[in-house]
Scaffold this motif. Structure first.
Motif, mmCIF file in Angstrom:
data_model
loop_
_atom_site.group_PDB
_atom_site.id
_atom_site.type_symbol
_atom_site.label_atom_id
_atom_site.label_comp_id
_atom_site.label_asym_id
_atom_site.label_seq_id
_atom_site.Cartn_x
_atom_site.Cartn_y
_atom_site.Cartn_z
ATOM 1 N N THR A 96 31.942 70.461 17.520
ATOM 2 C CA THR A 96 30.570 71.016 17.979
ATOM 3 C C THR A 96 30.053 70.908 16.722
ATOM 4 O O THR A 96 30.340 71.657 15.675
ATOM 5 N N PHE A 97 28.687 70.667 16.178
ATOM 6 C CA PHE A 97 27.831 70.734 14.903
ATOM 7 C C PHE A 97 26.856 72.571 15.418
ATOM 8 O O PHE A 97 26.480 72.540 16.158
ATOM 9 N N VAL A 98 27.109 72.806 14.118
ATOM 10 C CA VAL A 98 27.097 74.372 14.168
ATOM 11 C C VAL A 98 25.834 74.746 13.483
ATOM 12 O O VAL A 98 26.069 74.379 11.952
ATOM 13 N N VAL A 99 24.751 75.108 13.586
ATOM 14 C CA VAL A 99 23.117 74.896 12.610
ATOM 15 C C VAL A 99 23.494 76.732 12.211
ATOM 16 O O VAL A 99 23.104 77.715 12.704
ATOM 17 N N SER A 100 23.541 76.875 10.612
ATOM 18 C CA SER A 100 22.744 78.210 10.827
ATOM 19 C C SER A 100 21.618 78.267 9.610
ATOM 20 O O SER A 100 21.589 77.111 9.372
ATOM 21 N N LEU B 284 33.356 82.197 17.624
ATOM 22 C CA LEU B 284 31.897 82.588 17.126
ATOM 23 C C LEU B 284 31.584 84.227 17.738
ATOM 24 O O LEU B 284 30.576 83.274 19.167
ATOM 25 N N ASN B 285 31.170 85.363 17.206
ATOM 26 C CA ASN B 285 29.810 85.946 18.334
ATOM 27 C C ASN B 285 30.673 86.291 19.076
ATOM 28 O O ASN B 285 29.672 85.694 20.111
ATOM 29 N N GLY B 286 31.797 85.630 19.910
ATOM 30 C CA GLY B 286 31.950 85.828 21.887
ATOM 31 C C GLY B 286 32.246 84.592 22.106
ATOM 32 O O GLY B 286 31.762 84.808 23.102
ATOM 33 N N TYR B 287 31.749 83.504 20.951
ATOM 34 C CA TYR B 287 31.195 82.183 21.929
ATOM 35 C C TYR B 287 32.262 81.494 21.417
ATOM 36 O O TYR B 287 32.551 81.363 20.315
ATOM 37 N N VAL C 133 24.505 72.229 7.772
ATOM 38 C CA VAL C 133 24.522 72.429 9.536
ATOM 39 C C VAL C 133 26.517 71.399 9.036
ATOM 40 O O VAL C 133 26.900 71.341 7.876
ATOM 41 N N GLN C 134 27.462 72.537 10.046
ATOM 42 C CA GLN C 134 28.827 72.242 9.587
ATOM 43 C C GLN C 134 29.396 71.685 10.750
ATOM 44 O O GLN C 134 28.796 72.226 12.174
ATOM 45 N N GLU C 135 30.247 70.651 10.808
ATOM 46 C CA GLU C 135 31.252 70.157 12.299
ATOM 47 C C GLU C 135 32.170 71.204 12.489
ATOM 48 O O GLU C 135 33.016 71.565 11.858
ATOM 49 N N ILE C 136 32.218 71.698 13.551
ATOM 50 C CA ILE C 136 33.507 73.000 13.041
ATOM 51 C C ILE C 136 34.867 71.941 13.795
ATOM 52 O O ILE C 136 34.807 71.411 14.519
#
Length: 208
Positions: free
Chosen positions: A141-145, A132-135, A123-126
């Motif tokens: 925002t917290f992005v989860v991989s 990202l990939n068109g979004y 989890v990373q906070e932008i």
């Protein structure tokens, strides 16, 4: 563990009150912060629990899964033993140079972490607005991989459900692996700082 921590804090407090803390003694970072008053005992307990679970559970589970997968493939076991014996001979403790000459040990660890990642997600906070990939992803925002989703995807791996250590051999051209398709330790400055120690522990376990 809480009782142990409480006893440690009491003993430290008594030493500090009597002025008998040996400042030349090598101490852990949590103990040092307790001595300096930078950390409350409750916070130290939380940090200690996190560190134990992050180190012990992850390495233990990875080792268990690895031995389980090897137990199902006697031929692979024989191949691994042959490589280890060829390099180590009668040596009990491998050196770092020895490990570089037993690539199958490294392949086995990479493959087990691909199949059973110790940490299922990162989890990373932008910090700034980014696409990202068109979004359009706004800052904050917290992005989860999801590690297991990436590392077991047919888009990135042939026969992703199978334990095939040799896929990590760079000489095997038919398996060209995307460098970010398996990130069990995270990546970059926020990656796991215990990675090399964990890898070394499992290398030594496997060679023994």
């Amino acid at each position: 563990m809480q009782a142990v921590m409480e006893r440690k804090v009491v003993a430290l407090s008594e030493d500090i009150a009597r002025g008998v803390v040996d400042e030349t003694r090598v101490v852990g970072i949590l103990e040092q912060w307790l001595i300096e008053g930078k950390l409350e005992p409750e916070d130290a307990l939380t940090q200690a629990c996190d560190l134990l679970s992050a180190e012990l559970d992850t390495t233990k589970n990875t080792s268990t899964f690895l031995l389980y997968e090897l137990a199902k493939q006697p031929a692979l076991q024989d191949q691994l033993c042959a490589e280890i014996r060829t390099v180590l001979g009668d040596k009990v403790n491998p050196s770092w140079e020895d490990l570089q000459n037993i690539p199958l040990v490294r392949y086995c660890l990479k493959e087990i972490l691909r199949l059973y990642p110790a940490l299922d997600m990162n989890v990373q906070e932008i910090k700034a607005d980014v696409v990202l990939n068109g979004y359009q992803v706004p800052a904050g925002t917290f992005v989860v991989s999801c590690n297991s989703l990436m590392s077991q995807s047919i888009d990135y791996f042939n026969e992703p459900d199978k334990f095939i250590p040799e896929r990590w051999n760079k000489k095997n051209k038919e398996d060209s692996i995307h460098p970010f398709s398996s990130l069990p330790f995270g990546f970059g400055q926020r990656g796991c700082y215990g990675r090399r120690l964990a890898e070394l522990e499992i290398y030594i376990l496997l060679t023994n």
